[in-house]
Design a protein around this motif. Structure first.
Motif, PDB file in Angstrom:
ATOM      1  N   PRO A  30       0.970  -1.111   0.003  1.00 18.46           N
ATOM      2  CA  PRO A  30      -0.011   0.133  -0.064  1.00 18.46           C
ATOM      3  C   PRO A  30       0.964   1.357  -0.024  1.00 18.46           C
ATOM      4  CG  PRO A  30      -0.833  -1.718   1.383  1.00 18.46           C
ATOM      5  CD  PRO A  30       0.296  -2.109   1.057  1.00 18.46           C
ATOM      6  N   PRO A  52     -11.555   1.667   0.096  1.00 13.96           N
ATOM      7  CA  PRO A  52     -11.250   0.532  -1.298  1.00 13.96           C
ATOM      8  C   PRO A  52     -11.338   1.427  -2.324  1.00 13.96           C
ATOM      9  CG  PRO A  52     -12.981  -0.483   0.155  1.00 13.96           C
ATOM     10  CD  PRO A  52     -12.888   0.783   0.857  1.00 13.96           C
ATOM     11  N   ARG A  56     -13.410  -1.736  -6.735  1.00 11.44           N
ATOM     12  CA  ARG A  56     -13.527  -2.731  -6.014  1.00 11.44           C
ATOM     13  C   ARG A  56     -14.928  -3.148  -5.461  1.00 11.44           C
ATOM     14  NH1 ARG A  56      -8.509  -4.363  -3.662  1.00 11.44           N
ATOM     15  NH2 ARG A  56      -6.860  -3.583  -5.217  1.00 11.44           N
ATOM     16  N   TYR A  80      -4.655  -0.716   0.450  1.00 10.17           N
ATOM     17  CA  TYR A  80      -4.769  -1.297  -0.915  1.00 10.17           C
ATOM     18  C   TYR A  80      -3.895  -0.733  -1.943  1.00 10.17           C
ATOM     19  CZ  TYR A  80      -9.475  -2.044   0.999  1.00 10.17           C
ATOM     20  OH  TYR A  80     -10.501  -2.323   1.643  1.00 10.17           O
ATOM     21  N   ASN A 219      -7.208  -8.238  -1.511  1.00 12.50           N
ATOM     22  CA  ASN A 219      -8.780  -8.244  -0.918  1.00 12.50           C
ATOM     23  C   ASN A 219      -9.480  -7.653  -2.113  1.00 12.50           C
ATOM     24  OD1 ASN A 219      -7.496  -9.127   1.610  1.00 12.50           O
ATOM     25  ND2 ASN A 219      -6.923  -6.807   1.866  1.00 12.50           N
ATOM     26  N   THR A 225     -13.588  -9.564   3.534  1.00 14.99           N
ATOM     27  CA  THR A 225     -13.584  -8.385   4.580  1.00 14.99           C
ATOM     28  C   THR A 225     -14.636  -8.504   5.407  1.00 14.99           C
ATOM     29  OG1 THR A 225     -12.491  -6.702   3.179  1.00 14.99           O
ATOM     30  CG2 THR A 225     -13.790  -5.758   4.876  1.00 14.99           C
ATOM     31  N   GLU A 254      -3.345  -5.319   1.718  1.00 13.87           N
ATOM     32  CA  GLU A 254      -3.017  -6.092   0.740  1.00 13.87           C
ATOM     33  C   GLU A 254      -1.839  -5.797   0.208  1.00 13.87           C
ATOM     34  OE1 GLU A 254      -5.903  -5.678  -2.146  1.00 13.87           O
ATOM     35  OE2 GLU A 254      -5.440  -3.860  -3.054  1.00 13.87           O
TER      36      GLU A 254
END
Length: 648
Positions: A30, A52, A56, A80, A219, A225, A254
């Motif tokens: 990230p 997100p 997504r 993310y 993810n 989640t 992630e």
């Protein structure tokens, strides 16, 4: 018998004489597309947590402050990556249709495998057929969930290989032609550090000669989640408050990371750049505890002690530990107590063990959490600084830091004892009780070898330097040139000769190619900039490799000699000088003059001296090209050149 490690820095010898060098790293985390950016974010105390990304899922649709609300998550934020749908299948010889069926975790690990090998200065093609192992931690199948939403009609010929978790590792081995072990590992949140441990053991046994190890976690759909929320692990405010009184769970993260590992003795012999050394590692399981997912304090302590014992390191020598550190009210106190018993209690008063967690920056990467922590520790050793662990204000009442002799790192600083070898531990624990701990140490001191370089190659002053770039398409070559400009412009300390060497020797060569030639930094950057824009420039040559044909060396005969031939090469390149001197020794006593004097004086035009001089020059030239990896398919010669061709 003297161990090969006895010549390295004191303390780099493991208890059984075996250690592993980390010679390459790569990551996509990230806010950090590469290790350099990851370190910058860590050192600056940057938190890379967001809602997100677009595309997504709609966080408003799945969010509810009540974690027990059906189908809802009580957390909006996490760590993310951008653009996980972007992939160049042709680069890896994969069809677009198959690429679309591949889990993005497979695609990401393929990309990072290539990048990690490049960071190791290894051309991937040179490893084809080798005992290179691939060990990748992965625990989620979000892409399968996404595909199966569309019903059975969405299943095609590439679905099984595209979604099967084992293929995350196997595809790397298949694409790059590796013959070592290849496996995906799932021990829950400890998967990627367990992968490093298994790679270490494979190298120890000689099963692998080189290994790529790490993990990946994406993810992609809200279901995973929501599952983490129902499990009770997520922080409602979307932050990890490791060891803090506010600890209320973790933020999901992630990303992926890989390290390239090689036995330390071999890495030293090969002259590899070593980021750091893995002294030892261990893994175990909690067995029966108060619940399936309740951590075991005694077994966490045991795995740390076992890793230290295998490393030949005392607890007092460890200066820093990268925690599992999820920021949960139950897990943090158990980890703190175990760490204190194994290491903290061995530190003298006034010198507590320093701890921290990358999860406070990027969230909990679950299947890739351990490799993220390992990369943080590697970079901390490499830069000789400890970055801050975020979100720590007041210790958790259940974690009496003073009594435990622990201290949370809250700012950027040097290591507690920079005069001693920098040694760190990294912990990672799975919810099913599988624990792993790895012990790292700074790279051993290496005796510098003085290389006499051509003026301008080493110093950047005068002389001509080539920068070679290639790609599978013209657009790829332009993109490489743009990245080259960005990289060199950002680091004024990098030598243009060093860049040229790396591009020529440690990068794969593809069909579309270009060479930028320049006498200095500004000229080379200008040429690379023109190439990146698709503009012509006088000192830039580009083209496409011909699909057939080979390379030939033609050795000239008498008449091509001149006084002083080879003098500059002899002074600049040891390989040339050694080869020339070897021929000179063979002629010693036969010419009446040393061969070096022959080519430096007018007698070089006399046949009795011309032919030995040309022979020596041509053999030395061949050995110089050969040292750069340029080896012909054919050799031919005229006159005395025939003898040189036959000899080489």
């Amino acid at each position: 018998m003297v161990s090969e490690f006895d010549t390295t820095v004191p303390g780099t010898k493991a208890s059984d004489g075996f250690a592993v060098a980390v010679i390459g790293i790569a990551c996509r985390l990230p806010g950090a597309p590469d290790p350099a950016t990851f370190w910058r974010n860590l050192s600056q105390g940057t938190e890379s947590l967001t809602e997100p990304p677009t595309g997504r899922w709609d966080v408003d649709e799945f969010y509810d402050a009540d974690r027990n609300a059906p189908g809802k998550t009580n957390a909006r934020r996490g760590g993310y990556l951008d653009g996980i749908d972007r992939f160049d299948p042709a680069f890896f010889g994969i069809s677009p249709r198959e690429a679309a069926a591949m889990d993005p975790q497979q695609r990401l690990v393929l990309e990072l495998s290539w990048e990690a090998l490049e960071d190791s200065r290894i051309v991937p093609a040179t490893l084809r057929g080798s005992r290179t192992g691939v060990f990748v931690g992965a625990i989620w199948d979000d892409y399968a969930t996404l595909l199966y939403r569309h019903g059975p009609q969405s299943i095609g010929r590439h679905t099984v290989t595209g979604l099967h978790r084992s293929i995350i590792a196997n595809r790397v081995s298949y694409t790059l032609g590796f013959h070592g072990p290849s496996l995906a590992i799932d021990t829950a949140q400890s998967s990627s550090l367990v992968s490093v441990h298994l790679a270490y053991e494979s190298l120890r046994r000689g099963e692998s000669a080189l290994a790529l190890a790490g993990g990946v976690n994406l993810n992609i759909v809200p279901e995973s989640t929501v599952g983490a929320a129902k499990f009770g692990g997520l922080s409602p405010d979307g932050r990890c408050h490791t060891f803090d009184a506010r600890a209320n769970g973790y933020a999901r993260g992630e990303g992926a990371g890989l390290v390239v590992l090689k036995p330390l003795s071999q890495a030293i012999a090969d002259g590899d750049r070593i980021h750091c050394v893995i002294r030892g590692s261990a893994m175990n399981n909690d067995g029966t505890t108060d619940g399936l997912t309740v951590p075991g304090r005694a077994t966490q302590e045991a795995v740390i002690r076992q890793a230290l014992q295998r490393s030949g390191v005392t607890a007092e020598e460890v200066q820093y530990v990268e925690l599992h550190g999820t920021g949960t009210p139950l897990g943090d106190p158990i980890e703190a107590a175990a760490l204190s018993a194994a290491i903290g209690s061995a530190h003298p008063d006034g010198h507590p063990l320093v701890v921290g967690s990358a999860k406070t920056n990027i969230g909990h990467l679950e299947g890739a959490a351990g490799i993220a922590g390992l990369l943080k520790a590697i970079l901390s050793i490499k830069h000789r600084e400890l970055p801050p662990s975020l979100n720590f204000e007041t210790p958790n009442p259940a974690i009496p830091l003073d009594e435990l002799n622990l201290r949370v790192q809250t700012g950027l600083s040097e290591w507690p004892r920079p005069d001693r070898p920098l040694i760190a531990g990294v912990s990672s624990f799975g919810m099913g009780g599988t624990n792993a701990h790895v012990v790292l140490e700074e790279a051993p001191a290496v005796v510098a070898v003085e290389v006499v370089a051509d003026a301008g190659v080493g110093s950047g002053s005068v002389g001509v330097v080539p920068w070679v770039v290639s790609g599978r398409s013209e657009a790829a070559v332009r993109a490489q040139a743009a990245r080259l400009v960005e990289r060199v412009s950002a680091d004024v300390g990098v030598g243009v000769g060093d860049v040229g060497w790396s591009l020529a020797v440690s990068r794969a060569r593809f069909g579309h190619r270009a060479v930028i030639v320049g006498a200095g930094r500004e000229e080379l950057l200008a040429g690379a900039g023109a190439l990146s824009r698709g503009e012509g420039a006088g000192h830039v040559v580009s083209g496409v490799e011909r699909p057939a044909g080979g390379m030939a060396f033609l050795f000239a005969g008498q008449g091509s000699q001149r006084v002083g031939m080879g003098r500059g090469l002899y002074a600049s390149f040891p390989v040339f000088a050694e080869a020339f001197d070897a021929v000179g020794e063979a002629f010693e006593g036969l010419l009446g003059l040393p061969l070096a004097d022959v080519v430096g004086e007018g007698v070089v035009d006399e046949t009795a001296f011309t032919q030995p001089g040309l022979f020596a020059l041509e053999v030395a030239l061949f050995r110089l090209w050969e040292s750069w990896g340029v080896v012909p398919d054919f050799v031919a010669g005229h006159s005395v050149g025939e003898l040189a061709a036959a000899h080489v």
